[in-house]
Structures are given as C-alpha cells and as structure tokens.
Design a protein around this motif. Structure first.
Motif, PDB file in Angstrom:
ATOM      1  N   ALA A  69       0.828  -1.208   0.000  1.00  0.00           N
ATOM      2  CA  ALA A  69       0.000   0.000   0.000  1.00  0.00           C
ATOM      3  C   ALA A  69       0.859   1.254   0.000  1.00  0.00           C
ATOM      4  O   ALA A  69       0.563   2.236  -0.692  1.00  0.00           O
ATOM      5  CB  ALA A  69      -0.937  -0.010   1.210  1.00  0.00           C
ATOM      6  N   ALA A  70       1.948   1.244   0.780  1.00  0.00           N
ATOM      7  CA  ALA A  70       2.831   2.422   0.826  1.00  0.00           C
ATOM      8  C   ALA A  70       3.448   2.671  -0.543  1.00  0.00           C
ATOM      9  O   ALA A  70       3.574   3.811  -0.994  1.00  0.00           O
ATOM     10  CB  ALA A  70       3.917   2.209   1.878  1.00  0.00           C
ATOM     11  N   ALA A  71       3.810   1.586  -1.228  1.00  0.00           N
ATOM     12  CA  ALA A  71       4.425   1.720  -2.552  1.00  0.00           C
ATOM     13  C   ALA A  71       3.411   2.217  -3.590  1.00  0.00           C
ATOM     14  O   ALA A  71       3.772   2.922  -4.536  1.00  0.00           O
ATOM     15  CB  ALA A  71       5.030   0.383  -2.977  1.00  0.00           C
ATOM     16  N   ALA A  72       2.136   1.848  -3.404  1.00  0.00           N
ATOM     17  CA  ALA A  72       1.110   2.285  -4.362  1.00  0.00           C
ATOM     18  C   ALA A  72       0.729   3.744  -4.133  1.00  0.00           C
ATOM     19  O   ALA A  72       0.607   4.524  -5.080  1.00  0.00           O
ATOM     20  CB  ALA A  72      -0.126   1.395  -4.229  1.00  0.00           C
ATOM     21  N   ALA A  73       0.575   4.118  -2.861  1.00  0.00           N
ATOM     22  CA  ALA A  73       0.072   5.468  -2.560  1.00  0.00           C
ATOM     23  C   ALA A  73       1.160   6.532  -2.665  1.00  0.00           C
ATOM     24  O   ALA A  73       0.855   7.721  -2.724  1.00  0.00           O
ATOM     25  CB  ALA A  73      -0.549   5.484  -1.166  1.00  0.00           C
ATOM     26  N   GLY A  74       2.423   6.120  -2.664  1.00  0.00           N
ATOM     27  CA  GLY A  74       3.524   7.080  -2.770  1.00  0.00           C
ATOM     28  C   GLY A  74       4.695   6.407  -3.463  1.00  0.00           C
ATOM     29  O   GLY A  74       4.529   5.379  -4.110  1.00  0.00           O
ATOM     30  N   SER A  75       5.880   6.985  -3.327  1.00  0.00           N
ATOM     31  CA  SER A  75       7.008   6.341  -4.000  1.00  0.00           C
ATOM     32  C   SER A  75       7.854   5.550  -3.001  1.00  0.00           C
ATOM     33  O   SER A  75       9.043   5.367  -3.201  1.00  0.00           O
ATOM     34  CB  SER A  75       7.845   7.394  -4.725  1.00  0.00           C
ATOM     35  N   THR A  76       7.218   5.080  -1.946  1.00  0.00           N
ATOM     36  CA  THR A  76       7.925   4.305  -0.923  1.00  0.00           C
ATOM     37  C   THR A  76       8.567   3.058  -1.530  1.00  0.00           C
ATOM     38  O   THR A  76       7.910   2.293  -2.234  1.00  0.00           O
ATOM     39  CB  THR A  76       6.922   3.866   0.176  1.00  0.00           C
ATOM     40  N   ALA A  77       9.848   2.850  -1.250  1.00  0.00           N
ATOM     41  CA  ALA A  77      10.527   1.642  -1.721  1.00  0.00           C
ATOM     42  C   ALA A  77      11.107   0.853  -0.559  1.00  0.00           C
ATOM     43  O   ALA A  77      11.653  -0.232  -0.760  1.00  0.00           O
ATOM     44  CB  ALA A  77      11.636   2.013  -2.708  1.00  0.00           C
ATOM     45  N   MET A  78      10.977   1.419   0.651  1.00  0.00           N
ATOM     46  CA  MET A  78      11.524   0.722   1.818  1.00  0.00           C
ATOM     47  C   MET A  78      10.991   1.359   3.097  1.00  0.00           C
ATOM     48  O   MET A  78      10.774   2.575   3.143  1.00  0.00           O
ATOM     49  CB  MET A  78      13.058   0.844   1.802  1.00  0.00           C
ATOM     50  N   CYS A  79      10.756   0.524   4.102  1.00  0.00           N
ATOM     51  CA  CYS A  79      10.476   1.002   5.464  1.00  0.00           C
ATOM     52  C   CYS A  79      11.343   0.153   6.384  1.00  0.00           C
ATOM     53  O   CYS A  79      11.891  -0.866   5.977  1.00  0.00           O
ATOM     54  CB  CYS A  79       9.016   0.739   5.870  1.00  0.00           C
ATOM     55  N   ILE A  80      11.429   0.577   7.615  1.00  0.00           N
ATOM     56  CA  ILE A  80      11.973  -0.309   8.644  1.00  0.00           C
ATOM     57  C   ILE A  80      10.800  -0.588   9.577  1.00  0.00           C
ATOM     58  O   ILE A  80      10.212   0.351  10.124  1.00  0.00           O
ATOM     59  CB  ILE A  80      13.137   0.355   9.420  1.00  0.00           C
TER      60      ILE A  80
END
Ligand code: F3S
Length: 397
Positions: free
Chosen positions: A233-244
């Motif tokens: 979901a983070a990758a779809a809604a923004g350009s997130t490519a990584m979290c910790i």
C-alpha cells in the motif's frame, strides 16, 4: 559510469547485440542519476508485462531483445499478466488480446525467465540480506528491502529486463548502505497487532504523506503478511521503496535518534482512512477480491478453512483470489473445491492489469493497493473490508 573490462566488452557487443543494447540502457540511466559504477545482481524481476499496459510497443521491445540474442543471465521472473494462466475462466478476453499476451510470456520464457506470472517473486527465490536485485514491481521492491534486507530500487520494466540480460544494474539509491536509514518515525499508539487490512491502511498513510522517505514503523504487526500489505500500500500510494518495521526488518537498529519528523497515529486514524478510501459499501459490491499482492498456497487453504469453520456451504457473491500463475497446475483440485463454494482462483493475473472495468462496477477488497488502483484505472467503486466480514455478510449455511 566506471565499467569493468567485462562490461566494456559487453558494451562493445562481444556478448551480442541485445546485451550491448541492454547495458547501454543501464549505463545511460546510471549516468543520468550520477551512479559511479554498476553492480552485479542475483535476481531480476520484470513488471509491466500485461499487454493491456505495454501494448504493441512493449511487445516489440521484448521481441527485439530476444531476436538480438538477449537471454536472462541471472535468475529472472516476471509479474502477473492480463490473462489467467489456465485460460479465460473468470475474466473474458478477446482472442487477439490473448494471443499478444501469450506471445509476451512465451518470449520471456524463451529468454530464460522462470515461469512465474506473479508479484511475489520472493516466494520463488528468497532474497538474502544485503543481496543486490533489480526488481520492477513496486510492492515486491518494498518487501525485498523492508522484510529481507535485500537491495533494489524501483526499476521500470525496461531496466529490469536489461538487468536480467546483463546481470547488472546501476549502483545507486537503495543499493548503498547510507541511503537505507530511516529518517521519519511513524508510531501507532494503543492499537492491537494489525491484520492485513489495517496494516495496508497504515501503509497508505505512510506512502501518501512521506514522499518516498524511509519511515521507521513503530506499530505491532500480526503477521508477515501484514508487513507485506503495509509495503504494497505504501508503494502504491507514494514512492515508498523501503520502510523499517519494528520487529520484522533485519536492518532494524531502533528508531532514528535524530528523526526529521514523527507522526503519531491511533486506531481511530486507521478507521477514518478506511472510510476515506472506500467509495462503495458492502451492500452494493458484486465480488470480493483478495490476493494483491498474490496469495501463496497457505493463504488459499486458510480461506477454505475459514469457510469450513463458519459452516459456509456457498457464497451468495463470489470471492476472487489472485495467485501465482506458476502454481496453476498444482491448484487444480483445490480450485474445484473452492469453486463449489463460489471462491474463484485467478492464477497469474490481477484485477489491476486486466480489463475489469467492463465486468463489474463495485468490488470489496482487503487489499489497499487494489483499493488505490481500481477507481483510478477502471472506474470501479471499492469497499475496503475484511474477508471475514464479507463471508459473514454473503455466506450461505
Ligand atoms: Fe500484484 Fe497486481 Fe497487486 S501485480 S501487487 S496483484 S496490483
């Protein structure tokens, strides 16, 4: 971009025309980004292979690479397609579309790609900590970096294909240790461990509000699947490519001491966002869709178990489940059993890359990534709901 002697030879055409063309593409992108050199990869995963997405231009690009001698030089996989792996059982497609899609798949496999048709390549080959990859599916990229500590940027389809042939990508972005540190903390206070749906909603908030920054997620996750839903979901809604993600990411060293920002949320914010994302309600939906990212075999069996526990003989409205195309032959018996209850498997495809808009007007789903794309791509209304709530509402005993 500094090139080794071997890379220079590849660029000069010693390994064939397609390898030279593919390396030229990687070098050009690397130069534009300021990469100093290239890095060898161990797994390429190509997204954007639905004929609905890439059309004739994409098919020609793949065909030209194949005809120029392009072959996968590392373990290589590819994303879901615009058709079901075992033929049009649930989603009808025109014969011409079918032929084009099959040509794309057959060409990739002739190039040495593994039969895959899935967005969960980490189930086909588990990435190792610190390993370099070139993956092109945004959810899988975020999951590889977050859950496995493997290193990949969000590659476009052509770059991932070029990386499969050359076995290399540009050494930049998330391949470098210094770019993999969280700078923002997202804390969810007082909430129980998050299931897939709630974790997906949290991911949506992260993607939407953090513009690709790496967040330290201080929230309890019920299962690995919850972390996957968050990443997708983070990758779809923004350009997130990584979290910790606390307790799950192998690179977790605790929250950053000098965080730029801290976002504190409660379960009420998650519920408010669920209502905000939903554009339909459970009464008006025609189907429930789950499996975005694709479900593995265990999850499919869990669905059957849920129906058995609740004593459900059949569902009034169907559940569609997207699963890897590579599992299709193994799934035939289970698919029969599920179909009797009105649970239909969709191997090798997903609703986002099919021609769904012609079939239904409103869908219930537990996938926030699906909820993000369906209204935008197919003008289909979405109700974000758990599978359990749909089964309770539409199960016939
Ligand atoms: Fe996979 Fe399609 Fe979702 S590719 S992550 S099922 S949008």
């Amino acid at each position: 971009v500094y090139l080794t002697r071997e890379e220079e030879k590849m660029l000069e055409g010693e390994y064939g025309e397609a390898a030279a063309k593919a390396l030229r593409l990687i070098v050009r992108v690397g130069e534009a980004l300021g990469a100093e050199r290239l890095i060898k990869i161990s797994h390429a995963h190509v997204s954007g292979i639905s004929y609905d997405n890439i059309g004739e231009a994409g098919l020609t690009f793949i065909r030209d690479l194949y005809e120029g001698g392009g072959r996968a030089s590392v373990f290589s996989t590819y994303n879901p397609a615009g058709v079901e792996a075992w033929g049009s059982r649930v989603i009808p497609v025109e014969p011409a579309f079918w032929r084009k899609q099959i040509e794309i798949i057959e060409t990739l496999e002739a190039m040495g790609f593994q039969r895959s048709m899935t967005c969960i390549p980490y189930q086909l080959r588990r990435p190792n900590l610190g390993e370099h990859l070139a993956w092109g599916e945004s959810s899988a990229v975020a999951i590889a970096n977050t859950l496995y500590g493997a290193r990949t940027n969000r590659e476009g389809g052509p770059i991932a294909l070029a990386a499969a042939i050359t076995g290399r990508t540009y050494y930049w972005g998330l391949h470098l240790s210094e770019n993999r540190k969280p700078s923002v903390v997202v804390e969810l206070r007082g909430a129980p461990p998050l299931g897939e749906l709630e974790a997906g909603i949290l991911g949506y908030i992260v993607g939407e509000s953090l513009e690709g920054k790496i967040a330290y997620i201080d929230a309890k996750m019920a299962t690995v699947r919850s972390v996957q839903a968050l990443c997708a979901a983070a990758a779809a809604a923004g350009s997130t490519a990584m979290c910790i993600v606390r307790g799950f990411s192998p690179e977790d060293e605790g929250p950053p001491v000098a965080a730029e920002d801290k976002i504190t949320l409660s379960i009420k914010d998650i519920e408010a966002k669920r209502r905000d994302i939903s554009s339909a309600n459970l009464d008006e939906v025609e189907i429930f869709f789950t499996g975005c990212p694709h479900h593995d075999l265990d999850k499919i069996k869990d669905i059957l178990r849920l129906l058995n526990i609740q004593g459900i003989k059949r569902l009034e409205k169907p559940i569609w489940v997207a699963v890897p195309g590579v599992y299709s032959s193994r799934l035939r018996d289970l698919a029969e059993k599920l179909a009797q209850r009105n649970v239909l498997l969709l191997p090798g495809t997903c609703l986002v890359v099919t021609r769904l808009g012609r079939l239904v007007k409103a869908v219930a789903t537990d996938s926030v990534k699906t909820a993000f794309y369906l209204p935008r791509r197919h003008n289909v209304g979405v109700a974000l709901a758990s599978l359990k709530s749909f089964v309770r509402r539409y199960g016939l005993r």
